[in-house]
Design a protein around this motif. Sequence first.
Motif, mmCIF file in Angstrom:
data_model
loop_
_atom_site.group_PDB
_atom_site.id
_atom_site.type_symbol
_atom_site.label_atom_id
_atom_site.label_comp_id
_atom_site.label_asym_id
_atom_site.label_seq_id
_atom_site.Cartn_x
_atom_site.Cartn_y
_atom_site.Cartn_z
ATOM 1 N N LEU A 86 0.886 -1.170 -0.056
ATOM 2 C CA LEU A 86 -0.023 -0.051 0.004
ATOM 3 C C LEU A 86 0.806 1.316 -0.028
ATOM 4 C CD1 LEU A 86 -2.612 -1.089 2.708
ATOM 5 C CD2 LEU A 86 -2.912 -0.825 0.077
ATOM 6 N N PHE A 87 2.018 1.393 0.774
ATOM 7 C CA PHE A 87 2.586 2.388 0.772
ATOM 8 C C PHE A 87 3.429 2.913 -0.455
ATOM 9 C CE2 PHE A 87 7.114 4.076 1.520
ATOM 10 C CZ PHE A 87 6.724 5.412 2.179
ATOM 11 N N VAL A 88 3.771 1.497 -1.116
ATOM 12 C CA VAL A 88 4.612 1.716 -2.744
ATOM 13 C C VAL A 88 3.750 2.061 -3.477
ATOM 14 C CG1 VAL A 88 5.641 0.351 -4.466
ATOM 15 C CG2 VAL A 88 6.482 0.004 -2.201
ATOM 16 N N ARG A 89 2.284 1.752 -3.448
ATOM 17 C CA ARG A 89 1.328 2.154 -4.434
ATOM 18 C C ARG A 89 1.013 3.640 -4.360
ATOM 19 N NH1 ARG A 89 -2.885 0.357 -7.521
ATOM 20 N NH2 ARG A 89 -2.365 -1.712 -7.127
ATOM 21 N N PHE A 90 0.949 3.980 -2.929
ATOM 22 C CA PHE A 90 0.752 5.468 -2.670
ATOM 23 C C PHE A 90 1.760 6.322 -3.170
ATOM 24 C CE2 PHE A 90 0.685 9.282 -0.073
ATOM 25 C CZ PHE A 90 -0.714 9.710 -0.107
ATOM 26 N N ILE A 91 3.184 6.028 -2.919
ATOM 27 C CA ILE A 91 4.401 6.924 -3.512
ATOM 28 C C ILE A 91 4.370 6.903 -4.636
ATOM 29 C CG2 ILE A 91 6.755 7.027 -3.236
ATOM 30 C CD1 ILE A 91 5.543 7.928 -0.780
ATOM 31 N N LEU A 92 4.164 5.786 -5.371
ATOM 32 C CA LEU A 92 4.179 5.752 -6.970
ATOM 33 C C LEU A 92 3.169 6.586 -7.649
ATOM 34 C CD1 LEU A 92 5.030 2.158 -7.637
ATOM 35 C CD2 LEU A 92 6.709 4.033 -7.797
ATOM 36 N N ALA A 93 1.741 6.464 -7.017
ATOM 37 C CA ALA A 93 0.795 7.350 -7.423
ATOM 38 C C ALA A 93 0.972 8.727 -7.107
ATOM 39 C CB ALA A 93 -0.523 6.863 -6.873
ATOM 40 N N LYS A 94 1.505 9.137 -6.118
ATOM 41 C CA LYS A 94 2.028 10.490 -5.945
ATOM 42 C C LYS A 94 2.945 11.157 -7.003
ATOM 43 C CE LYS A 94 3.407 13.817 -2.353
ATOM 44 N NZ LYS A 94 4.437 14.435 -3.162
ATOM 45 N N ALA A 95 3.895 10.187 -7.220
ATOM 46 C CA ALA A 95 5.182 10.667 -8.119
ATOM 47 C C ALA A 95 4.479 10.760 -9.756
ATOM 48 C CB ALA A 95 6.137 9.612 -8.120
ATOM 49 N N VAL A 96 3.400 10.022 -9.890
ATOM 50 C CA VAL A 96 3.004 9.957 -11.311
ATOM 51 C C VAL A 96 2.042 11.193 -11.341
ATOM 52 C CG1 VAL A 96 1.188 9.184 -12.741
ATOM 53 C CG2 VAL A 96 2.780 7.694 -11.526
ATOM 54 N N ILE A 97 1.466 11.715 -10.503
ATOM 55 C CA ILE A 97 0.711 12.790 -10.306
ATOM 56 C C ILE A 97 1.668 14.123 -10.479
ATOM 57 C CG2 ILE A 97 -0.657 14.487 -9.100
ATOM 58 C CD1 ILE A 97 -2.285 12.039 -8.085
ATOM 59 N N THR A 98 2.681 14.190 -9.490
ATOM 60 C CA THR A 98 3.570 15.408 -9.724
ATOM 61 C C THR A 98 4.204 15.398 -10.722
ATOM 62 O OG1 THR A 98 5.183 14.085 -8.347
ATOM 63 C CG2 THR A 98 3.510 15.548 -7.267
ATOM 64 N N ASN A 99 4.703 14.286 -11.517
ATOM 65 C CA ASN A 99 5.467 14.513 -12.683
ATOM 66 C C ASN A 99 4.817 13.932 -14.085
ATOM 67 O OD1 ASN A 99 8.409 14.688 -11.315
ATOM 68 N ND2 ASN A 99 7.546 13.095 -10.058
ATOM 69 N N GLY A 100 3.547 14.212 -13.902
ATOM 70 C CA GLY A 100 2.872 13.746 -15.022
ATOM 71 C C GLY A 100 3.113 14.296 -16.170
ATOM 72 N N MET A 101 3.363 15.771 -16.270
ATOM 73 C CA MET A 101 3.784 16.521 -17.388
ATOM 74 C C MET A 101 4.695 15.953 -17.998
ATOM 75 S SD MET A 101 2.500 20.384 -17.032
ATOM 76 C CE MET A 101 2.571 20.643 -18.787
ATOM 77 N N GLU A 102 5.852 15.782 -17.212
ATOM 78 C CA GLU A 102 7.178 15.304 -17.893
ATOM 79 C C GLU A 102 6.922 13.825 -18.343
ATOM 80 O OE1 GLU A 102 6.666 16.574 -15.066
ATOM 81 O OE2 GLU A 102 7.848 18.516 -14.987
ATOM 82 N N LEU A 103 6.099 12.905 -17.840
ATOM 83 C CA LEU A 103 5.793 11.524 -18.339
ATOM 84 C C LEU A 103 5.107 11.739 -19.623
ATOM 85 C CD1 LEU A 103 6.025 8.479 -17.756
ATOM 86 C CD2 LEU A 103 3.761 8.859 -16.346
ATOM 87 N N MET A 104 4.152 12.319 -19.538
ATOM 88 C CA MET A 104 3.311 12.400 -20.962
ATOM 89 C C MET A 104 4.126 12.937 -22.053
ATOM 90 S SD MET A 104 -0.241 13.903 -19.035
ATOM 91 C CE MET A 104 -1.287 13.781 -20.423
ATOM 92 N N LEU A 105 4.973 14.031 -21.673
ATOM 93 C CA LEU A 105 5.898 14.525 -22.889
ATOM 94 C C LEU A 105 6.714 13.648 -23.451
ATOM 95 C CD1 LEU A 105 6.383 17.348 -24.336
ATOM 96 C CD2 LEU A 105 7.741 17.892 -22.677
ATOM 97 N N THR A 106 7.281 12.690 -22.389
ATOM 98 C CA THR A 106 8.265 11.757 -22.798
ATOM 99 C C THR A 106 7.514 10.781 -23.630
ATOM 100 O OG1 THR A 106 9.432 12.043 -20.664
ATOM 101 C CG2 THR A 106 9.725 9.802 -21.978
ATOM 102 N N LEU A 107 6.256 10.419 -23.475
ATOM 103 C CA LEU A 107 5.518 9.365 -24.303
ATOM 104 C C LEU A 107 5.483 10.166 -25.458
ATOM 105 C CD1 LEU A 107 2.823 8.177 -21.989
ATOM 106 C CD2 LEU A 107 4.781 6.814 -22.794
ATOM 107 N N PHE A 108 5.110 11.394 -25.530
ATOM 108 C CA PHE A 108 4.603 12.223 -26.893
ATOM 109 C C PHE A 108 6.069 11.868 -27.788
ATOM 110 C CE2 PHE A 108 4.671 15.808 -29.432
ATOM 111 C CZ PHE A 108 3.514 15.772 -30.060
#
Length: 278
Positions: A86-108
């Motif tokens: 549960l802790f790892v899931r929470f941390i990863l989900a938070k990281a995805v939200i805070t770094n969402g723009m960079e992640l989406m731009l990388t996919l693009f």
Amino acid sequence: MSDNWIVQNLQNALDTWNAKITEIWSLVLTSPKDFKGGGIWTAIENVNSAVQAIGLALLVLFFVIGVVKTCGSFAEVKKPEHAVKLFVRFILAKAVITNGMELMLTLFNIVQSTIGTIMTSAGLETATQTVLPDEMVTAIENCGFWESIPLWAVTLIGGLFITVMSFIMILTVYGRFFKLYMYTALAPIPLSTFAGEPTQNVGKSFFKSYCAVCLEGAVIVLACLIFSLFVTSPPMVATDASPVTMTWAYIGELIFNMLVLVGTVKMSDRIIREMMGL
């Protein structure tokens, strides 16, 4: 350019088409950060930052919902393996939200590299220009006044169709940018669903849909490449036919190919979604 009004009308329509095709070729390789000077991307970054607060609040909500639904009792939460998961899931989900723009731009950017590879492999790095055959131009210029009257109607209708289709094409490409910006601006909300196992499918669907929008550029490029090959082998012009028949046959086949291209570009979203099983 010829001084004949009929030839000029057709060539002006083709010039509009060629200009829009050239613009499309440059737009599909343009990053959202650089589109229109980057001013839109700055505004989207501000919106994304503001929405992140909502996403983080939803993150906690979805996390609690996930804990309640996946754990039968509080004793299970106290187990080390469950607590770590549960802790790892929470941390990863938070990281995805805070770094969402960079992640989406990388996919693009990954998709953009694929599009560049497609263009380079096809050997067509620039748009092929559509021009009128010289023999048809000569036949039209040699027409008398009465013989040119039906040609006026043919060229007016054909020129109108070509102009309208060129604007439909460019609007579709601009629409792709609108979707990219909307997905990026509101990303923190659907990404927050990764915090809970029961809601994670929403986040997965969001990523699939975003990838589908990115891949629309590949379909657009492939469609334009196929059309360019048609242009390099233009419709056969029967030199022994009357100018009206010659012009009608040429414009008819050209418009048919353009309609196929425009239809494919308009359905690029559906094509990608079917390929991805969405």
